[in-house]
Design a protein around this motif. Sequence first.
Motif, PDB file in Angstrom:
ATOM      1  N   ASN A 114      30.333  45.975  42.529  1.00 26.89           N
ATOM      2  CA  ASN A 114      29.933  45.876  43.966  1.00 26.89           C
ATOM      3  C   ASN A 114      28.240  45.723  43.727  1.00 26.89           C
ATOM      4  OD1 ASN A 114      32.244  45.399  45.438  1.00 26.89           O
ATOM      5  ND2 ASN A 114      32.054  47.814  45.758  1.00 26.89           N
ATOM      6  N   THR A 115      27.740  46.258  42.917  1.00 23.34           N
ATOM      7  CA  THR A 115      26.382  46.151  42.512  1.00 23.34           C
ATOM      8  C   THR A 115      25.765  44.674  41.837  1.00 23.34           C
ATOM      9  OG1 THR A 115      26.543  47.018  40.120  1.00 23.34           O
ATOM     10  CG2 THR A 115      25.972  48.715  42.070  1.00 23.34           C
ATOM     11  N   GLY A 116      26.878  43.857  41.629  1.00 24.51           N
ATOM     12  CA  GLY A 116      26.527  42.811  40.899  1.00 24.51           C
ATOM     13  C   GLY A 116      26.702  42.873  39.331  1.00 24.51           C
ATOM     14  N   GLU A 117      26.601  44.016  38.697  1.00 21.93           N
ATOM     15  CA  GLU A 117      26.683  44.194  37.281  1.00 21.93           C
ATOM     16  C   GLU A 117      28.178  43.553  36.774  1.00 21.93           C
ATOM     17  OE1 GLU A 117      26.377  47.350  33.786  1.00 21.93           O
ATOM     18  OE2 GLU A 117      25.475  47.760  35.640  1.00 21.93           O
ATOM     19  N   VAL A 118      28.005  42.671  35.919  1.00 22.36           N
ATOM     20  CA  VAL A 118      29.270  42.014  35.135  1.00 22.36           C
ATOM     21  C   VAL A 118      30.264  43.110  34.156  1.00 22.36           C
ATOM     22  CG1 VAL A 118      29.804  40.151  33.850  1.00 22.36           C
ATOM     23  CG2 VAL A 118      28.102  39.831  35.332  1.00 22.36           C
ATOM     24  N   CYS A 119      31.306  42.948  34.387  1.00 22.79           N
ATOM     25  CA  CYS A 119      31.989  43.925  33.434  1.00 22.79           C
ATOM     26  C   CYS A 119      32.569  42.833  32.459  1.00 22.79           C
ATOM     27  CB  CYS A 119      32.936  44.575  34.098  1.00 22.79           C
ATOM     28  SG  CYS A 119      34.245  45.475  32.858  1.00 22.79           S
ATOM     29  N   LEU A 120      32.344  42.770  31.088  1.00 23.32           N
ATOM     30  CA  LEU A 120      32.892  41.768  30.201  1.00 23.32           C
ATOM     31  C   LEU A 120      32.654  42.442  28.834  1.00 23.32           C
ATOM     32  CD1 LEU A 120      33.638  38.897  29.442  1.00 23.32           C
ATOM     33  CD2 LEU A 120      31.198  38.341  29.454  1.00 23.32           C
ATOM     34  N   LEU A 137      34.255  33.626  35.084  1.00 23.80           N
ATOM     35  CA  LEU A 137      34.410  33.515  36.536  1.00 23.80           C
ATOM     36  C   LEU A 137      35.941  32.755  36.730  1.00 23.80           C
ATOM     37  CD1 LEU A 137      31.194  31.752  37.286  1.00 23.80           C
ATOM     38  CD2 LEU A 137      31.815  34.027  37.881  1.00 23.80           C
ATOM     39  N   ASP A 138      36.357  31.798  36.106  1.00 25.62           N
ATOM     40  CA  ASP A 138      37.613  31.176  36.329  1.00 25.62           C
ATOM     41  C   ASP A 138      38.573  31.994  35.705  1.00 25.62           C
ATOM     42  OD1 ASP A 138      38.846  29.300  38.112  1.00 25.62           O
ATOM     43  OD2 ASP A 138      39.437  28.374  35.975  1.00 25.62           O
ATOM     44  N   ASP A 139      38.347  32.783  34.708  1.00 27.02           N
ATOM     45  CA  ASP A 139      39.325  33.286  33.949  1.00 27.02           C
ATOM     46  C   ASP A 139      39.417  35.112  33.901  1.00 27.02           C
ATOM     47  OD1 ASP A 139      41.718  33.816  32.430  1.00 27.02           O
ATOM     48  OD2 ASP A 139      40.669  33.209  30.674  1.00 27.02           O
ATOM     49  N   PRO A 140      39.581  35.500  35.062  1.00 31.19           N
ATOM     50  CA  PRO A 140      39.079  37.040  35.304  1.00 31.19           C
ATOM     51  C   PRO A 140      40.160  37.804  34.335  1.00 31.19           C
ATOM     52  CG  PRO A 140      40.324  36.068  37.304  1.00 31.19           C
ATOM     53  CD  PRO A 140      39.973  35.152  36.478  1.00 31.19           C
ATOM     54  N   ASN A 141      39.853  39.153  34.101  1.00 29.10           N
ATOM     55  CA  ASN A 141      40.618  40.000  33.192  1.00 29.10           C
ATOM     56  C   ASN A 141      41.002  41.072  34.401  1.00 29.10           C
ATOM     57  OD1 ASN A 141      41.590  41.921  31.781  1.00 29.10           O
ATOM     58  ND2 ASN A 141      39.987  42.006  30.308  1.00 29.10           N
ATOM     59  N   PRO A 142      41.851  41.018  34.933  1.00 28.68           N
ATOM     60  CA  PRO A 142      42.642  42.024  35.871  1.00 28.68           C
ATOM     61  C   PRO A 142      42.780  43.185  35.252  1.00 28.68           C
ATOM     62  CG  PRO A 142      44.283  40.225  35.719  1.00 28.68           C
ATOM     63  CD  PRO A 142      42.946  39.672  34.981  1.00 28.68           C
ATOM     64  N   SER A 143      43.056  43.606  34.057  1.00 27.73           N
ATOM     65  CA  SER A 143      43.207  44.878  33.402  1.00 27.73           C
ATOM     66  C   SER A 143      41.948  45.345  33.393  1.00 27.73           C
ATOM     67  CB  SER A 143      43.891  44.669  31.842  1.00 27.73           C
ATOM     68  OG  SER A 143      43.196  43.929  31.177  1.00 27.73           O
ATOM     69  N   SER A 144      40.896  44.766  33.567  1.00 24.55           N
ATOM     70  CA  SER A 144      39.239  45.533  33.415  1.00 24.55           C
ATOM     71  C   SER A 144      38.849  45.155  34.770  1.00 24.55           C
ATOM     72  CB  SER A 144      38.566  44.779  32.401  1.00 24.55           C
ATOM     73  OG  SER A 144      37.393  45.710  32.211  1.00 24.55           O
ATOM     74  N   ALA A 145      39.397  45.298  35.983  1.00 23.48           N
ATOM     75  CA  ALA A 145      38.846  45.214  37.220  1.00 23.48           C
ATOM     76  C   ALA A 145      37.659  46.152  37.623  1.00 23.48           C
ATOM     77  CB  ALA A 145      40.021  45.238  38.484  1.00 23.48           C
ATOM     78  N   ALA A 146      36.813  45.475  37.931  1.00 24.20           N
ATOM     79  CA  ALA A 146      35.593  46.306  38.269  1.00 24.20           C
ATOM     80  C   ALA A 146      35.214  46.278  39.901  1.00 24.20           C
ATOM     81  CB  ALA A 146      34.425  45.596  37.943  1.00 24.20           C
ATOM     82  N   TYR A 150      40.104  42.564  43.189  1.00 18.06           N
ATOM     83  CA  TYR A 150      41.335  42.689  42.562  1.00 18.06           C
ATOM     84  C   TYR A 150      42.597  42.597  43.389  1.00 18.06           C
ATOM     85  CZ  TYR A 150      44.865  45.126  39.729  1.00 18.06           C
ATOM     86  OH  TYR A 150      46.213  45.542  39.173  1.00 18.06           O
ATOM     87  N   ARG A 151      42.533  43.152  44.530  1.00 19.29           N
ATOM     88  CA  ARG A 151      43.706  43.395  45.169  1.00 19.29           C
ATOM     89  C   ARG A 151      44.091  41.905  45.776  1.00 19.29           C
ATOM     90  NH1 ARG A 151      42.533  46.864  49.806  1.00 19.29           N
ATOM     91  NH2 ARG A 151      40.496  47.152  48.951  1.00 19.29           N
ATOM     92  N   LEU A 152      43.044  41.220  46.369  1.00 18.97           N
ATOM     93  CA  LEU A 152      43.367  39.821  46.559  1.00 18.97           C
ATOM     94  C   LEU A 152      43.810  39.110  45.534  1.00 18.97           C
ATOM     95  CD1 LEU A 152      43.169  38.573  49.287  1.00 18.97           C
ATOM     96  CD2 LEU A 152      40.841  37.665  48.770  1.00 18.97           C
ATOM     97  N   TYR A 153      43.290  39.099  44.457  1.00 16.84           N
ATOM     98  CA  TYR A 153      43.492  38.166  43.125  1.00 16.84           C
ATOM     99  C   TYR A 153      45.181  38.546  42.799  1.00 16.84           C
ATOM    100  CZ  TYR A 153      43.633  36.504  38.396  1.00 16.84           C
ATOM    101  OH  TYR A 153      43.902  35.759  37.332  1.00 16.84           O
TER     102      TYR A 153
END
Length: 159
Positions: free
Chosen positions: A90-96, A120-129, A134-137
Amino acid sequence: MASGGIARGRLAEERKSWRKNHPHGFVAKPETLPDGTVNLMVWKCVIPGKQGTDWEGGYFPLTLKFNDNYPSNPPTCKFPAGFFHVNVYNTGEVCLSILSDTWKPSITVKQVLVGIQELLDDPNPSSAAQDASYRLYSKNIAEYKNRVRQQAKQYPSRV
């Protein structure tokens, strides 16, 4: 070298390399301070949404912050707070992963930005931030994609 000298030297080289050759639509430049000097430790970037994806048409602002231990340590990468994506806090920081556990000093600014564009187009749901995206995805992909398209419209090209 003075504190941060290695980091600044590497960033100066990356800046030169970027100016000579960078992916179309991307922007990456060190911030200019009010006195006109350049701060190599903070870069203002723009990542274009990839063509043919729900992100297409968006030009997403991202700030890279480097510390004095760069390139041994990765930069912090942040979209604006509230950016909607499974792997963005939510802070904007990218989790990659390339920005944490798989970071290597040989990774360049260009590779970081292209990696984030891919994420962006290939999110990693196993590392949701971010819980809401995540719930919507995971429960309503059509609505998730709709939110992504709406967000892309909020970030039109500045050109």
